[in-house]
Write an enzyme that holds these catalytic residues in place. Structure first.
Site, PDB file in Angstrom:
ATOM      1  N   GLY A   1      40.402  39.833  46.483  1.00 33.65           N
ATOM      2  CA  GLY A   1      41.252  40.985  46.209  1.00 33.65           C
ATOM      3  C   GLY A   1      41.964  41.378  47.493  1.00 33.65           C
ATOM      4  O   GLY A   1      41.301  41.607  48.506  1.00 33.65           O
TER       5      GLY A   1
ATOM      6  N   ARG B   1      43.533  47.735  47.348  1.00 34.34           N
ATOM      7  CA  ARG B   1      43.646  46.297  47.062  1.00 34.34           C
ATOM      8  C   ARG B   1      43.993  46.071  45.592  1.00 34.34           C
ATOM      9  O   ARG B   1      43.916  46.974  44.759  1.00 34.34           O
ATOM     10  CB  ARG B   1      42.342  45.577  47.398  1.00 34.34           C
TER      11      ARG B   1
ATOM     12  N   GLY C   1      43.237  43.979  41.912  1.00 32.90           N
ATOM     13  CA  GLY C   1      42.037  43.581  41.186  1.00 32.90           C
ATOM     14  C   GLY C   1      41.229  44.738  40.651  1.00 32.90           C
ATOM     15  O   GLY C   1      41.516  45.918  40.899  1.00 32.90           O
ATOM     16  N   GLU C   2      40.184  44.366  39.905  1.00 31.09           N
ATOM     17  CA  GLU C   2      39.305  45.357  39.271  1.00 31.09           C
ATOM     18  C   GLU C   2      38.053  45.582  40.119  1.00 31.09           C
ATOM     19  O   GLU C   2      37.989  45.162  41.274  1.00 31.09           O
ATOM     20  CB  GLU C   2      38.942  44.873  37.858  1.00 31.09           C
TER      21      GLU C   2
ATOM     22  N   ALA D   1      34.938  36.151  44.929  1.00 29.72           N
ATOM     23  CA  ALA D   1      35.982  37.051  44.418  1.00 29.72           C
ATOM     24  C   ALA D   1      37.021  37.277  45.513  1.00 29.72           C
ATOM     25  O   ALA D   1      36.696  37.262  46.708  1.00 29.72           O
ATOM     26  CB  ALA D   1      35.368  38.376  43.984  1.00 29.72           C
TER      27      ALA D   1
ATOM     28  N   CYS E   1      35.381  42.191  38.298  1.00 24.63           N
ATOM     29  CA  CYS E   1      36.797  41.794  38.322  1.00 24.63           C
ATOM     30  C   CYS E   1      37.455  41.915  36.948  1.00 24.63           C
ATOM     31  O   CYS E   1      38.517  41.322  36.710  1.00 24.63           O
ATOM     32  CB  CYS E   1      36.953  40.373  38.862  1.00 24.63           C
TER      33      CYS E   1
ATOM     34  N   GLY F   1      40.385  41.000  51.275  1.00 25.98           N
ATOM     35  CA  GLY F   1      40.179  39.563  51.416  1.00 25.98           C
ATOM     36  C   GLY F   1      39.293  38.936  50.366  1.00 25.98           C
ATOM     37  O   GLY F   1      39.512  39.117  49.170  1.00 25.98           O
ATOM     38  N   LEU F   2      38.241  38.233  50.815  1.00 22.71           N
ATOM     39  CA  LEU F   2      37.408  37.459  49.895  1.00 22.71           C
ATOM     40  C   LEU F   2      35.931  37.754  50.134  1.00 22.71           C
ATOM     41  O   LEU F   2      35.538  38.213  51.207  1.00 22.71           O
ATOM     42  CB  LEU F   2      37.699  35.958  50.054  1.00 22.71           C
ATOM     43  N   ALA F   3      35.125  37.481  49.107  1.00 20.00           N
ATOM     44  CA  ALA F   3      33.674  37.679  49.183  1.00 20.00           C
ATOM     45  C   ALA F   3      32.990  36.505  48.516  1.00 20.00           C
ATOM     46  O   ALA F   3      33.311  36.154  47.379  1.00 20.00           O
ATOM     47  CB  ALA F   3      33.279  38.988  48.503  1.00 20.00           C
TER      48      ALA F   3
END
Length: 310
Positions: free
Chosen positions: A196, A126, A128-129, A194, A225, A207-209
């Site tokens: 990613g 993915r 992002g960090e 977040a 992130c 996806g998302l969290a």
């Protein structure tokens, strides 16, 4: 005199309700050449179907969910030419404690030895960090073919943010927001969601969290992130501390989608005063807003979900 096709290529344009395929063919006709264009219009004004794997109260090991996504994406990619209109999927679940890194994440955002992490650590594909997933955090993994939505990664990221912003408002009466130049969702100056993703041949995964009641302490072991000047929060703590304005603890009757049967249920007027109840309400609103933002009909899954077979 016979025409000979010497070159052809396809250009696809995705619009709101239409997919337009323009096929350009270079034809040799004797000593002459000409370019022919053929246009095929596909009307996608109908509501797309999306299988919803509702495991919001299940702790699914990260590798199980990750492998499930990759298998779905590989299957979709392999049949893209023959079956481009396969039903999409989305899963909503929780994970046991785990850290994940993006494909180009920097180890300088880790406050621990990568070879000896406090929890399992996975380097994924993915964007992002580094981030943390754990109990009390709702994770949503959409597997969507963006050819039938909009072939625009920026639009997709903003749409995921919109799902979260709407869901928090619907569930809590709290206005969450974006921050220019950053991806994610904030309440005040605290990041509560977040995002990613990875897109392969216009098929999405990861996806998302959303931090509902997740323990914030593990985030202190990383720079979440890669954003050093912003803090991470969870929704229930913000509600309890009253750090936001216009918080509604009393919930009026509202309609949300239910993925267990007929996809419609009513939240009865009640006080959301514990994490379990808040998780349930926010999860329902996430699913409902996802269906609205992406204009999909959520259906009962026919394929296996992201749960270990062992």
């Amino acid at each position: 005199m016979h025409a000979k096709i010497i070159r052809a290529y396809l250009h696809r344009i995705s619009k709101k309700n239409v997919i337009e395929d323009q096929c350009f063919v270079k034809v040799e006709l004797g000593s002459e050449y000409c370019m022919q264009r053929f246009i095929f219009i596909t009307d996608v004004n109908h509501v797309s179907r999306c299988e919803c794997h509702d495991l919001y109260d299940v702790l699914v090991p990260y590798t199980d969910a990750w492998n499930w996504q990759k298998l779905l994406v590989e299957g979709r990619s392999a049949t893209l030419e023959r079956k481009p209109d396969l039903v999409d999927s989305v899963a909503i679940l929780q994970h046991p404690s785990v850290y994940t890194m993006g494909t180009r994440s920097s180890e300088r955002f880790l406050h621990f030895d990568k070879q000896n992490p406090p929890f399992d650590l996975h380097q994924t594909e993915r964007g992002g960090e580094v981030t943390y997933h754990g109990p009390g955090q709702l994770v949503m993994y959409p597997i969507l073919n963006l050819r039938f939505y909009k072939m625009d990664l920026h639009w997709y990221l903003r749409s995921l943010e919109e799902v979260v912003i709407r869901a928090i408002w619907s569930a809590c009466g709290v206005r969450a927001s974006r921050i220019d130049g950053l991806t994610g969702v904030w309440i005040g100056d605290q990041k509560v969601a977040a995002i990613g993703v990875r897109v392969s041949r216009w098929i999405t995964y990861h996806g998302l969290a959303v931090n509902v009641d997740v323990d914030i302490a593990p985030f202190k072991n990383i720079v979440p992130c890669g954003i050093a000047n912003k803090s991470v929060g969870n929704i229930i703590s913000l509600l309890e501390l009253g750090l936001t304005s216009g918080i509604q603890h009393e919930f009026s009757h509202q309609q949300c989608r239910d993925t267990s049967g007929n996809y419609s249920f009513e939240i009865e007027t009640s006080k959301i005063n514990d994490a379990k109840a808040l998780l349930k309400v926010i999860h329902h609103c996430l699913v409902d807003e996802f269906s609205k933002v992406f204009e999909v009909e959520l259906v009962v899954p026919t394929l296996a979900g992201p749960v270990s077979s062992s």
